[in-house]
Write an enzyme that holds these catalytic residues in place. Structure first.
Site, PDB file in Angstrom:
ATOM      1  N   ARG A 164      13.775   3.109   0.426  1.00  0.00           N
ATOM      2  CA  ARG A 164      12.882   2.983  -0.717  1.00  0.00           C
ATOM      3  C   ARG A 164      12.345   4.366  -1.063  1.00  0.00           C
ATOM      4  O   ARG A 164      11.738   5.018  -0.223  1.00  0.00           O
ATOM      5  CB  ARG A 164      11.753   2.026  -0.359  1.00  0.00           C
ATOM      6  CG  ARG A 164      10.978   1.524  -1.554  1.00  0.00           C
ATOM      7  CD  ARG A 164       9.923   0.541  -1.125  1.00  0.00           C
ATOM      8  NE  ARG A 164       8.897   1.186  -0.302  1.00  0.00           N
ATOM      9  CZ  ARG A 164       7.746   0.616   0.046  1.00  0.00           C
ATOM     10  NH1 ARG A 164       7.490  -0.613  -0.337  1.00  0.00           N
ATOM     11  NH2 ARG A 164       6.867   1.259   0.777  1.00  0.00           N
ATOM     12  N   ASP A 190      -1.622  -9.410  -7.011  1.00  0.00           N
ATOM     13  CA  ASP A 190      -1.690  -8.341  -6.021  1.00  0.00           C
ATOM     14  C   ASP A 190      -1.213  -7.057  -6.710  1.00  0.00           C
ATOM     15  O   ASP A 190      -0.066  -6.972  -7.167  1.00  0.00           O
ATOM     16  CB  ASP A 190      -0.792  -8.692  -4.824  1.00  0.00           C
ATOM     17  CG  ASP A 190      -0.899  -7.655  -3.710  1.00  0.00           C
ATOM     18  OD1 ASP A 190      -1.103  -6.456  -4.016  1.00  0.00           O
ATOM     19  OD2 ASP A 190      -0.747  -8.024  -2.534  1.00  0.00           O
ATOM     20  N   PHE A 250       4.997  -9.670  -0.525  1.00  0.00           N
ATOM     21  CA  PHE A 250       4.673  -8.843   0.634  1.00  0.00           C
ATOM     22  C   PHE A 250       4.264  -9.763   1.794  1.00  0.00           C
ATOM     23  O   PHE A 250       3.544 -10.741   1.594  1.00  0.00           O
ATOM     24  CB  PHE A 250       3.531  -7.905   0.239  1.00  0.00           C
ATOM     25  CG  PHE A 250       3.283  -6.786   1.207  1.00  0.00           C
ATOM     26  CD1 PHE A 250       4.053  -5.637   1.181  1.00  0.00           C
ATOM     27  CD2 PHE A 250       2.272  -6.886   2.149  1.00  0.00           C
ATOM     28  CE1 PHE A 250       3.820  -4.604   2.070  1.00  0.00           C
ATOM     29  CE2 PHE A 250       2.034  -5.857   3.048  1.00  0.00           C
ATOM     30  CZ  PHE A 250       2.814  -4.711   3.008  1.00  0.00           C
TER      31      PHE A 250
HETATM   32  C1  LIG Z   1       0.565  -2.326   0.808  1.00  0.00           C
HETATM   33  C2  LIG Z   1       0.428  -3.757   0.435  1.00  0.00           C
HETATM   34  C3  LIG Z   1      -0.510  -4.587   1.077  1.00  0.00           C
HETATM   35  C4  LIG Z   1      -1.308  -4.052   2.219  1.00  0.00           C
HETATM   36  O1  LIG Z   1      -2.293  -4.859   2.737  1.00  0.00           O
HETATM   37  P1  LIG Z   1      -3.351  -4.201   3.752  1.00  0.00           P
HETATM   38  O2  LIG Z   1      -4.283  -5.265   4.091  1.00  0.00           O
HETATM   39  O3  LIG Z   1      -3.970  -3.049   3.014  1.00  0.00           O
HETATM   40  O4  LIG Z   1      -2.580  -3.697   4.928  1.00  0.00           O
HETATM   41  C5  LIG Z   1      -0.639  -5.896   0.629  1.00  0.00           C
HETATM   42  N1  LIG Z   1       0.116  -6.359  -0.397  1.00  0.00           N
HETATM   43  C6  LIG Z   1       1.047  -5.584  -1.018  1.00  0.00           C
HETATM   44  C7  LIG Z   1       1.845  -6.125  -2.146  1.00  0.00           C
HETATM   45  C8  LIG Z   1       1.232  -4.268  -0.605  1.00  0.00           C
HETATM   46  O5  LIG Z   1       2.155  -3.506  -1.206  1.00  0.00           O
END
Ligand SMILES: *Cc1c(COP(=O)(O)O)cnc(C)c1O
Length: 410
Positions: A385, A211, A134
């Protein structure tokens, strides 16, 4: 005349043991909604969240006022740990005292990754990550690498699947300080082999940070049993915490005391109200809190996670696998002949809770679907998605949305 898939959907919905949970959500009222397929990006609100927020405003905040921080059975001051324990128990396979709610995922990721890097022994100066993680994860680690002079070791992940155990084994070694990967890939839904990868990383003497944004609340896991060191996740996807709800962080007991996070604020200090000179970390997981806990934001999180706990994450996963299987069957029957490509693993053991479908014109198709109240996500350059949140998605929703996609392109 209903076709065979429609008939199947009716039967599957009628036999769905989680069906009654849909009644616990606030229905869409003021805008047409045909099918919501984005529960993996922003989960729907629970009625308990609405009630809890009204209750907080009138009673807790409205009447207790500042006494709410310290008085009563569940003083707000303790919520980062008590809501954290609830998430740990319901979703993570984590015993109490290792999970905390605070910040956004991005900030929590920074804090935990920085703590791990700062504690790395001399000579371990590499951070392992993957090209398809991400964006916020990649950006945060790029920043830490610059800040601390650490080198980034990139795993080239296949965007249609994800990072394998062998790929991790190839890059980790005595130079590795930290490995950061997603449990479920946000694009392909690849479900990484958490126990095997964690073991490989630990055998190399490095720290593993997962994560869990796309897996918490929909894919069961055993962080304690699998020896995971660190994890972060958000609460607004499958945990229905609401837009911008705070994140959670997990720091295994064996890492507490050894790791020190960089944003050392008063709320993570021992005896914060002494207002004393100098920072002394609070004992245990509390030291990973920085500022004043986001109580308003935690009310819906608590409601959502209590629901997941009642439904049971194993039962949620069972339905999740059936939903994605059904969607893939429909893809094969209706969309594959129209040159749509499934960019998600077919093996349910390696698949999370959503599927991604690709075709060159899907950006326009996605806009038309939104106009018709069918709400999936779009992931550049060509992926629609389809998120299938088991507590709110019906099998009928799957048929409706796949038919709408077919009708747009045939
Ligand atoms: C949704 C998501 C985030 C979001 O990060 P925020 O700080 O809450 O905006 C981070 N990592 C992954 C893998 C996600 O799917």
């Amino acid at each position: 005349m209903s076709d065979a898939f429609e008939q199947r959907a009716i039967e599957l919905d009628a036999a769905d043991p989680l069906r009654q949970y849909l009644d616990e959500f606030v229905p869409a009222r003021d805008r047409a909604l045909t099918a919501y397929l984005d529960g993996n990006s922003l989960g729907r609100p629970t009625k308990a969240a609405a009630d809890g927020l009204a209750e907080l405003v009138s009673n807790g905040w409205g009447s207790d006022l500042i006494r709410g921080w310290t008085d009563g059975d569940s003083p707000w001051m303790q919520w980062p740990e008590t809501v954290g324990d609830l998430i740990g128990r319901a979703c993570l396979g984590a015993a109490d005292g290792q999970t905390v709610v605070a910040d956004s995922t991005t900030v929590m990721l920074y804090k935990l990754a920085r703590a791990a890097v700062d504690a790395a022994p001399e000579g371990r100066a590499e951070i392992v990550l993957d090209t398809d993680n991400f964006p916020t994860d990649r950006y945060v680690l790029e920043g830490i690498s610059r800040e601390r002079g650490f080198e980034l070791r990139w795993i080239d992940a296949d965007p249609d699947t994800g990072v394998t155990v062998d790929q991790v084994r190839e890059v980790v070694g005595e130079r590795t300080a930290l490995v950061v990967l997603s449990h479920v890939a946000y694009r392909s839904a690849w479900l990484a082999d958490m126990p095997a990868i964690t073991q490989v990383v630990k055998d190399a003497g490095a720290v593993m940070l997962w994560d869990l944004c796309h897996s918490a609340g929909v894919v069961p896991m055993q962080l304690d049993e699998w020896g995971v060191d660190l994890a972060v996740g958000c609460s607004y996807k499958y945990l229905n915490g609401g837009p911008g709800a705070p994140a959670f962080g997990y720091v295994a007991r064996h890492q507490q005391g050894r790791l020190h996070q960089p944003v050392q604020g008063w709320m993570g200090r021992a005896e914060p109200f002494e207002m004393a000179p100098g920072y002394q970390p609070a004992p245990g997981i509390r030291s990973f809190v920085s500022g004043t806990p986001p109580i308003v934001g935690m009310v819906p999180v608590r409601a959502g996670v209590e629901m997941v706990e009642r439904a049971g994450v194993d039962a949620i996963r069972t339905k999740s696998v059936r939903l994605t299987e059904f969607a893939i069957e429909l893809h094969d029957a209706w969309l594959a002949p129209l040159d749509v490509r499934l960019a998600t693993p077919r093996d349910p053991e390696r698949r999370g809770g959503h599927i991604t479908l690709c075709r060159s014109d899907f950006r326009q198709v996605y806009r038309k679907l939104w106009a018709d109240g069918v709400i999936p996500d779009f992931r550049s350059p060509d992926g629609i998605r389809v998120g299938l949140a088991p507590l709110t998605t019906t099998y009928a929703d799957v048929v409706t949305s796949m038919r709408m996609i077919r009708d747009q392109i045939s």
